[in-house]
Design an enzyme around this catalytic site. Sequence first.
Site, PDB file in Angstrom:
ATOM      1  N   TRP A 399      38.878 -30.859  22.012  1.00 59.69           N
ATOM      2  CA  TRP A 399      37.830 -30.143  21.289  1.00 59.69           C
ATOM      3  C   TRP A 399      37.713 -30.623  19.847  1.00 59.69           C
ATOM      4  O   TRP A 399      36.753 -30.307  19.166  1.00 59.69           O
ATOM      5  CB  TRP A 399      38.132 -28.642  21.290  1.00 59.69           C
ATOM      6  CG  TRP A 399      39.310 -28.250  20.426  1.00 59.69           C
ATOM      7  CD1 TRP A 399      40.538 -28.846  20.380  1.00 59.69           C
ATOM      8  CD2 TRP A 399      39.351 -27.201  19.451  1.00 59.69           C
ATOM      9  NE1 TRP A 399      41.349 -28.218  19.470  1.00 59.69           N
ATOM     10  CE2 TRP A 399      40.656 -27.206  18.876  1.00 59.69           C
ATOM     11  CE3 TRP A 399      38.440 -26.246  19.023  1.00 59.69           C
ATOM     12  CZ2 TRP A 399      41.054 -26.305  17.903  1.00 59.69           C
ATOM     13  CZ3 TRP A 399      38.842 -25.345  18.048  1.00 59.69           C
ATOM     14  CH2 TRP A 399      40.133 -25.384  17.494  1.00 59.69           C
ATOM     15  N   GLU A 528      47.919 -22.462  19.677  1.00 61.10           N
ATOM     16  CA  GLU A 528      48.739 -22.765  20.859  1.00 61.10           C
ATOM     17  C   GLU A 528      50.108 -22.103  20.826  1.00 61.10           C
ATOM     18  O   GLU A 528      50.950 -22.378  21.677  1.00 61.10           O
ATOM     19  CB  GLU A 528      48.862 -24.284  21.013  1.00 61.10           C
ATOM     20  CG  GLU A 528      47.507 -24.923  21.262  1.00 61.10           C
ATOM     21  CD  GLU A 528      47.557 -26.414  21.488  1.00 61.10           C
ATOM     22  OE1 GLU A 528      48.635 -27.014  21.345  1.00 61.10           O
ATOM     23  OE2 GLU A 528      46.487 -26.984  21.823  1.00 61.10           O
ATOM     24  N   GLN A 641      47.965 -22.626  14.389  1.00 60.18           N
ATOM     25  CA  GLN A 641      46.761 -23.038  13.659  1.00 60.18           C
ATOM     26  C   GLN A 641      45.760 -21.893  13.609  1.00 60.18           C
ATOM     27  O   GLN A 641      45.859 -20.937  14.374  1.00 60.18           O
ATOM     28  CB  GLN A 641      46.128 -24.231  14.363  1.00 60.18           C
ATOM     29  CG  GLN A 641      45.646 -23.938  15.771  1.00 60.18           C
ATOM     30  CD  GLN A 641      45.656 -25.183  16.646  1.00 60.18           C
ATOM     31  OE1 GLN A 641      46.636 -25.454  17.322  1.00 60.18           O
ATOM     32  NE2 GLN A 641      44.566 -25.915  16.622  1.00 60.18           N
TER      33      GLN A 641
END
Length: 832
Positions: A399, A528, A641
């Site tokens: 992405w 993640e 993140q």
Amino acid sequence: MTELDATEQALGETFAETMVGPDDVPPDPTDPLDRTRFPIDEWRLVEKHPDVSDLGTTETLFAVGNGYLGMRGNPEEGRPSEESGTYVNGFHETWQIQHAEGAYGFARVGQTIVNAPDAKVLKVYVDDEPLNLAHADLVDYERSLDFRSGLLRRRLVWRTPAGKKVQVHTTRLVSFAQRHLSVMTLDVTMLEGDAPIVISSQVINRQDGGDEYTADEEFDPRKAESLAHRVLEPQTQWCADGRILLGYRTAQSKLGIAVGVDHEMVTDNEWSAATSTEADQGKQVYRISAREGQTIHLEKLAAYHNGPSGVPVRELFDRCRRTLDRARIEGVEAVLDAQREWLEKYWANADVEVGSHPAEQQAIRWNLFQLAQASARAEVEGVPAKGVTGSGYSGHYFWDTEVYVLPFLTYTLPQAARSALRFRYLMLDAARRRAREMAQDGALFPWRTISGEEASAYYAAGTAQYHIDADISFALSKYVDATGDTDFLLEEGVDMLVETARMWADLGFFDEKGDGLFHIHSVTGPDEYTTVVNDNLFTNTMARFNLRRAAEVVQELKDRDGADYDRMVKRLELGPAETDFWLRCAEQMAIPYDDRFGVHPQDLHFLEREVWDLAATPLEKRPLLLHFHPLVLYRFQVLKQADVVLAMFLQGDQFTLAEKRANFEYYDPITTGDSSLSAVVQSIIAAEVGYSELALRYFHAGLFVDLDDRHGNTSDGVHVASTGGLWSALVNGFGGLRDHGGVISFDPRLPEPWPSLRWRMRLRQTRLTVTVTQDAIELAAEGPRVEVWVRGEQVAVPADDSVRVELTGHGPRIPGEVGDVPLIWGKPRDED
Ligand code: BGC
């Protein structure tokens, strides 16, 4: 003076104009580079002495590429090197993923970028002694990557073991104008005394051995897997009169590649040459009786062509021949000129200038140059996470392309943005098949891939990131809004919008027994460190956008052209009630909000988790992913993140400023930034909500991700998403640009220490130059009139004219930073 010397001199003069020596610039506390080794130059990255201790990093920093072909900054001699790499975007090998415990639908076929045959090698021997920078006695040395000429240049004077001085100048470029072509030059001059010189120009298959071997390394999921079998099976070789052609087919994926090189020697010295090939190597060896002062000038052209299994390698040979013939006829000077011209146009559209900060300026341009190198000529391929500068993340597309790179391309190089979107369109059938396999309607794009098939073996942090579908739809919509390319939207884009909307409508469900809302369960958002969750806020807001936009475009098509609409309905078998259903899903989308904390939870249960104690986590344990089992991380509130914070940016019109601030303040202290995709986003929202000092520090963290090897893995390749995000941090963060629903607005947040910020952006047929200073914003149009908004006021910029709007301040300014997290990207915050 030869023509080449003249060009070199001209280039040298330009350098002199822009060069700012370390003594000219006051020490900048935010500048982490050693300026005695890497002096400041606003248009070049310059290295004043070689150093084997960070070889892999500088191989990446000095790589040259064009999005199709990439060559790492390995020395011409081949040694020393950490990873001698040449990459052709998308040229990959496949392998069977062995799951210890398999399950239905797990990715089965691994895909790994192949190290393409290395044509960079130009070994030099003087009196039979090899030049090797690891131990050469260098009297003088400079290596530079020039962002305007696109040339990697090295100039050195070597004192040979016998005490003779030899000047060696080299250049290397990968052409932006001819994407299959690379040009290298080598000039060797004996400065003192005569000597026999041998130049061995080679092409080496390094994938299957070559002459350098890497030692076993520790596990790091961010690297490429190494393949155990012979990958490049030799098909055919050919050589004659300085031209060498080698052709291979990959063992499993059956893809073909051919590389051809051609040479031209110009010297008054006496010389002879011999050409030879073997299965894994081709050589052109020159023996020269070099006399003092008589330059040996060698030009080496390299051509790379690849193709799918159906294309015979012989055909790829012919393509290489044609590329080489054309370059030979046009001449090296013409290739250099074309490169300059290409880059001149590129900078005219893409440059971002910060006033009076040369160190930052240099780093900004290095990042922007990387974006061109990663994407300009990728064409029918995607933009790999490392571009074509390294094998990290196996050369896969994520992405990263849509969310981090496409915004930049849309506004600066729209043709490349279109190519990147078409590349996804060409994957649509594979995405449809994958959706079926995952028991969904529509299309599900793979989380990571080269071929279009899902290659993520670890589903929790991979396949479960369904948001990729919405990211693609989002980037597509922004591209169409900015460029007005409705042809693409209505012919190809609409298929992607419809199929992704179908996927969302089928994936989620209305909780009829509960709140009646539309929920999306068991997905992973961008972060993640928290996986397989219900109602991830980022996913739900992006899916909502996707559903609405698909319905809008279908309606637009219906209103515009009955025939096109009918064709689309037939092609996609669009049912009469489908769009209404998508709109219902969007309107009823569950958007979790927590009244107690006054924030949007990252997912339904996020706030119930224990908070990770980042302050007590020692430096040696970062990044967390290399020190803790995933399950340990999943149990805590700790982010790899930006996730909610990214939604605050991409879906910014859906949230109030107060909500953005509350969310930023909540998530910032628990965001590790272990992914390089984080800092740039944190910078944008910090700037918007008023943490201006913090915004600048996050910006610097992004600015130097690679130049200062902040994540310790620049040797695997450039962090391309971060380079794109850096543009966004400048333009969206400090420049305050937003483009919701096709409406362009500005609410700048210029950092206090910066006198100005200027960038260019294309809006349909107009090039807009935006200059933000502490007290005004100036908008200059080249082309038709454009309408924008500045802090809530509509502003018309007349055709080929400019307007200036006074500004009072730059938004709220909240001093200091949020929370008390002492570490950021492996460095104490106050050292950042
Ligand atoms: C990030 C992903 C990203 C990938 C490739 C990972 O570390 O978490 O968001 O897509 O790197 O850049």
